[in-house]
Design a protein around this motif. Structure first.
Motif, PDB file in Angstrom:
ATOM      1  N   LEU A 122      62.212  10.695  99.601  1.00 37.27           N
ATOM      2  CA  LEU A 122      60.768  10.859  98.903  1.00 37.27           C
ATOM      3  C   LEU A 122      60.693  12.674  97.816  1.00 37.27           C
ATOM      4  N   PRO A 123      59.544  12.721  97.327  1.00 42.61           N
ATOM      5  CA  PRO A 123      59.765  13.609  96.279  1.00 42.61           C
ATOM      6  C   PRO A 123      59.093  14.732  97.223  1.00 42.61           C
ATOM      7  N   ALA A 124      59.750  15.848  96.794  1.00 38.52           N
ATOM      8  CA  ALA A 124      60.489  17.446  97.379  1.00 38.52           C
ATOM      9  C   ALA A 124      59.001  17.310  98.270  1.00 38.52           C
ATOM     10  N   LYS A 125      57.558  17.717  97.403  1.00 39.00           N
ATOM     11  CA  LYS A 125      56.597  17.804  98.335  1.00 39.00           C
ATOM     12  C   LYS A 125      55.995  17.202  99.393  1.00 39.00           C
ATOM     13  N   SER A 126      55.685  15.627  99.095  1.00 39.83           N
ATOM     14  CA  SER A 126      55.707  15.261 100.039  1.00 39.83           C
ATOM     15  C   SER A 126      57.092  15.528 101.320  1.00 39.83           C
ATOM     16  N   ALA A 127      58.214  15.063 101.235  1.00 33.77           N
ATOM     17  CA  ALA A 127      59.288  15.423 102.136  1.00 33.77           C
ATOM     18  C   ALA A 127      58.582  16.687 103.497  1.00 33.77           C
ATOM     19  N   SER A 128      58.249  17.369 102.205  1.00 36.21           N
ATOM     20  CA  SER A 128      57.852  18.689 103.132  1.00 36.21           C
ATOM     21  C   SER A 128      56.695  19.150 103.652  1.00 36.21           C
ATOM     22  N   ARG A 129      55.579  18.375 103.816  1.00 37.97           N
ATOM     23  CA  ARG A 129      54.555  18.213 104.528  1.00 37.97           C
ATOM     24  C   ARG A 129      54.619  17.713 105.517  1.00 37.97           C
ATOM     25  N   THR A 170      64.548  19.057 111.669  1.00 33.16           N
ATOM     26  CA  THR A 170      65.282  17.701 111.067  1.00 33.16           C
ATOM     27  C   THR A 170      65.209  18.093 109.460  1.00 33.16           C
ATOM     28  N   LEU A 171      63.950  18.015 108.961  1.00 32.82           N
ATOM     29  CA  LEU A 171      63.645  18.466 107.900  1.00 32.82           C
ATOM     30  C   LEU A 171      64.191  19.982 106.836  1.00 32.82           C
ATOM     31  N   SER A 172      63.693  20.832 107.484  1.00 32.77           N
ATOM     32  CA  SER A 172      64.735  21.750 107.370  1.00 32.77           C
ATOM     33  C   SER A 172      65.721  22.289 107.197  1.00 32.77           C
ATOM     34  N   SER A 173      66.477  20.903 107.930  1.00 31.92           N
ATOM     35  CA  SER A 173      68.079  21.107 108.288  1.00 31.92           C
ATOM     36  C   SER A 173      69.489  21.246 107.005  1.00 31.92           C
ATOM     37  N   PHE A 182      69.960  17.701 105.624  1.00 32.60           N
ATOM     38  CA  PHE A 182      68.505  16.540 105.453  1.00 32.60           C
ATOM     39  C   PHE A 182      68.566  17.569 103.719  1.00 32.60           C
ATOM     40  N   ILE A 183      68.817  18.866 103.516  1.00 33.27           N
ATOM     41  CA  ILE A 183      68.349  19.666 102.195  1.00 33.27           C
ATOM     42  C   ILE A 183      69.285  18.956 101.386  1.00 33.27           C
ATOM     43  N   ASP A 184      70.325  18.687 101.862  1.00 29.70           N
ATOM     44  CA  ASP A 184      71.368  18.226 100.451  1.00 29.70           C
ATOM     45  C   ASP A 184      71.500  16.347 100.866  1.00 29.70           C
ATOM     46  N   LEU A 185      70.801  16.575 101.891  1.00 32.24           N
ATOM     47  CA  LEU A 185      70.783  14.577 101.514  1.00 32.24           C
ATOM     48  C   LEU A 185      70.256  14.190 100.922  1.00 32.24           C
ATOM     49  N   HIS A 186      68.578  15.217 100.687  1.00 34.69           N
ATOM     50  CA  HIS A 186      67.909  14.637  99.584  1.00 34.69           C
ATOM     51  C   HIS A 186      67.944  15.059  98.072  1.00 34.69           C
ATOM     52  N   LEU A 187      68.452  15.805  98.679  1.00 30.87           N
ATOM     53  CA  LEU A 187      68.618  16.715  96.699  1.00 30.87           C
ATOM     54  C   LEU A 187      69.368  15.178  95.942  1.00 30.87           C
TER      55      LEU A 187
END
Length: 807
Positions: A15-22, A33-36, A39-44
């Protein structure tokens, strides 16, 4: 039915960063989970495709941000619930608000001055009338990529933003009109770098005592790097001087996410001059020197090296450095130099230092319409991408934010692929700095402010509460104990807390002004004991302290200073000379809502005591902002008396010999919040006293002192609940020789014993209202009649000015 956590994580990573952060706001588990870091590295990695170029930009500052019409090509991304993606509902670190609301954020209008508060996401809203409809103007960053349309990205909290670096795991080094910031354009998170507003301290003149002269630098170059060993983001800044002083070079590093301040690098750089931002590549920051050489900085080891530039670069042609497709590149040439060609050299083999020419762009071969459309002060490559046809293209940015592409093998046929003038409206003028930058989908946080991290550490918080009560010089010495303490002492939150606590119920600290031009001050105790001397002066006046700073005037020059730290800013007012200027007309107050000092400069453009006609001009500026703006002048002429500040207002005495005749004393007050003047009636005394009237703050209230030469008496009136009452009736008959009433001025009250500090410019002493005794602290009665010493009451304070000489 619910999906397994690993499947949910896989979905969110695309997902785009804005959507994932919400989605962090759905539950505590999802937030964790989404702040770990994993996950941040995987999302990047997942949310960014290789070779994909994403551009962000903002509208020019003079362009209103209207809601796009149906015909506009600007699009707003939508969520499944119908809410717009253009406005985010998470805080500065990408975390959702408790109520899901949009965080408060600043919007700036051209001509206003702007300052960073403790909360980097505060909001200033402005209403605009348009056919009786009110709408809120808000500034945005827009996103675009080849083949797409411009969409709103995040709210733009900057004024005149300039991206300085390419994204590093999504983080971008930004500069705006006030300071440097680390920004994540995807989430809108920003972090203001310490000591980066306007000019760093090392680039401003700083007073010094004795033989040791503090270094003064002409240039600073910033860079953002990443340490693979410690997994830390480091901001590096390199100070250098003009070419006639190569030896003066200094490098510092600031580590994001740590309670630390700028510190020297492990190794200092060799002699060089650097002005442009550093380029990060392969664990090194690369700085282009003014002589064409390349200085390298190992971010992990903090050591310096060098690279040879491409051979046979044309002299005098502009040279810039960037990174393209993972390789270091040198760009040089301009239409006004040599053959007018623009060449890009690529360092294909980093270790061997082999440079190859990647592309040659010749604007002289373009057609006339192409030259007119792309005419700009500069152009610079943004990135390399492959078309569906298989051709490799280089994308270029220009000073007008138009983007064009050329084939790598043939740079003579430009194709304009993005024109913001046609896409989102507004006029993009030709600027000397880039208005476009690259971004990546990223959830990497920008880090917390020093003040936030101090509060998270019980140990540091405890020392915070101890140090805030101590004298400035002791705190300054203790700040050298460790980096955490130094960072804490330099933080704005500590500086504000210290000035409030360190002066609470303390005897006034008294200094003498030695040189108001260069910011030299001496402690009264050192003068009395013969350890220090001072310079006497004429026509020098200084205000009482206002939240750590003092304002003063000498002739037609005003100044703002912190005597304890030796900080100074001299202020010259245009069009003012000795014939039309009264001393003491520069008032300073404090805007408690925005935590900023305010200067109000009232000057006479015309003045005739015989008629008695006058013309006033009034300017307002913030202490840490060079720009003044005109405000309506006071409705009465101001007198040759230092103004004072009390409870959100600056007060001046009215000059009785100019303007309309008044038998009673009058005062003009400037409300800092509303920026309006009002006229107040003074105490029930004659407007033509036979001594030096003064207006000041005592016990936190507005006071006026009226001398009576005939009776050797000084009456001090105080305003309580809007009513004047006489607070002190001081008889100086027995002291009239050393303290003549017409020359004696109250300066402060000692809160520890209630004694009043008086000065004549030749004698300085404490008067006890209960015993009527005067204790003379210092006396120099042998001064010439036209000269005085100038005492200044100081706050224990780290509050700084701009340190600069003139503007």
């Amino acid at each position: 039915m619910s999906l397994p956590d690993d499947i949910v994580t896989e979905i969110f990573s695309y997902l785009p960063a804005k959507s994932a952060s919400r989605f962090r706001g759905v539950s505590c588990a999802w937030h964790a989970t989404l702040s770990s870091a994993s996950f941040i590295d995987l999302h990047l990695r997942r949310a960014n495709k290789p070779g994909e170029i994403k551009v962000f930009f903002s509208l020019p500052d003079d362009t209103p941000e209207e809601e796009p019409s149906n015909d506009d090509t600007v699009e707003e991304e939508s969520n499944d619930d119908g809410t717009a993606e253009g406005v985010s509902n998470y805080n500065g670190e990408g975390e959702p608000s408790d109520d899901g609301s949009t965080p408060e954020e600043k919007t700036y209008d051209e001509g206003e001055s702007h300052d960073d508060d403790e909360d980097d996401t505060s909001e200033e809203e402005e209403s605009h009338d348009d056919d009786d409809d009110t709408w809120e103007e808000e500034s945005y960053f827009y996103a675009w990529q080849p083949g797409g349309v411009a969409t709103k990205l995040t709210t733009n909290n900057f004024y005149q933003p300039t991206p300085l670096t390419r994204p590093l795991h999504g983080l971008v080094l930004m500069r705006d009109a006030t300071s440097y910031h680390i920004c994540n354009p995807c989430t809108g998170a920003t972090l203001a770098l310490p000591d980066s507003s306007t000019l760093p301290a090392k680039m401003m003149w700083r007073p010094f005592h004795g033989e040791t002269k503090l270094p003064y630098y002409a240039y600073v170059a910033y860079g953002l790097g990443y340490c693979l060993v410690t997994h830390e983001y480091k901001v590096v800044r390199l100070f250098s001087n003009k070419e006639d002083d190569y030896s003066l070079v200094h490098c510092e590093v600031f580590v994001l996410g740590t309670v630390a301040y700028w510190r020297p690098t492990a190794q200092q750089p060799p002699a060089c001059v650097v002005e442009d931002p550093g380029v990060f590549l392969d664990g090194h920051l690369h700085f282009l020197c003014s002589n064409g050489g390349i200085l390298t900085f190992d971010v992990s080891e903090e050591t310096f090296g060098s690279l040879f530039p491409p051979p046979n670069l044309e002299e005098d042609a502009p040279i810039k450095m960037t990174e393209l497709d993972g390789c270091l590149c040198i760009c040089h040439g301009h239409k006004n130099y040599g053959d007018g060609a623009y060449n890009i050299w690529m360092l294909g083999n980093y270790k061997q230092g082999n440079w190859e020419r990647l592309c040659r762009v010749d604007p002289t071969a373009w057609t006339e319409p192409e030259r007119v459309l792309l005419d700009s002060y500069w152009m610079a490559p943004l990135g390399i991408y492959n078309e569906n046809s298989g051709h490799t293209k280089i994308m270029f940015d220009t000073g007008t934010c138009k983007v064009f592409a050329v084939d790598v093998t043939n740079g003579n046929k430009p194709e304009v692929i993005f024109n913001p003038d046609e896409t989102i409206g507004g006029t993009f003028k030709d600027f000397s700095e880039p208005g476009l930058g690259l971004f990546e989908e990223s959830l990497v946080p920008v880090g917390r402010t020093i003040g936030e991290m101090v509060l998270l550490s019980p140990h540091t918080k405890a020392w915070f509460d101890i140090l805030k009560w101590m004298q400035t010089r002791f705190v300054a010495d203790l700040s050298l104990v460790c980096r955490a303490w130094r960072a804490m002492v330099k933080d704005d939150h500590f500086i504000r807390s210290h000035v409030a606590h360190a002066n609470l119920n303390k005897s006034p600290r008294i200094m003498l002004i030695d040189d108001s031009t260069f910011g030299l001050y001496v402690d009264l105790e050192d003068v009395v004991n013969g350890r220090e001397g001072y310079t006497v002066s004429a026509h020098l006046v200084c205000s009482q302290p206002c939240h750590g700073l003092n304002a003063g005037t000498k002739g037609c020059r005003s100044f703002v200073c912190n005597p304890v730290m030796g900080y100074l800013e001299n202020i010259l007012v245009d069009g003012v000379d000795e014939d039309t200027f009264f001393a003491g007309q520069t008032g300073m107050g404090y805007d408690s809502e925005n935590n900023i000092h305010v200067l109000v400069l009232v000057t006479y453009k015309e003045k005739n005591l015989a008629t008695p006609e006058y013309k006033l001009e009034c300017k307002l500026r913030y202490v840490d902002d060079k720009e003044c703006r005109l405000v309506d002048p006071p409705p009465r002429p101001v007198a040759n008396v230092p103004p004072t500040y009390v409870a959100g207002k600056i007060f001046w005495l009215v000059e009785p010999d100019l303007g309309p005749i008044s038998l009673n004393c009058e005062i003009v007050a400037f409300d800092i919040r509303t920026e309006n003047f009002e006229v107040l009636q003074g105490p029930p005394c004659s407007n033509h006293a036979d001594g030096h009237k003064s207006i000041l703050q005592l016990h936190g209230a507005l006071c006026m002192a009226f001398p009576d030469k005939r009776c050797s008496v000084i009456d001090i009136w105080m305003m309580k609940d809007g009513i004047w009452s006489m607070e002190y009736h001081i008889e100086l008959k027995e002291l009239s020789q050393e303290y003549p009433s017409e020359r004696t001025t109250p300066l402060a009250v000692d809160p520890t014993d209630g004694r009043i500090l008086f000065s004549t410019g030749r004698s300085l002493g404490y008067f006890d209202p209960e015993t009527a005794a005067m204790e003379t602290l210092y006396s120099n009665v042998g001064l010439p009649s036209d000269l005085n010493f100038c005492p200044i009451i100081c706050d224990e304070s780290f509050v700084s000015t701009l340190y600069s000489f003139y503007y």
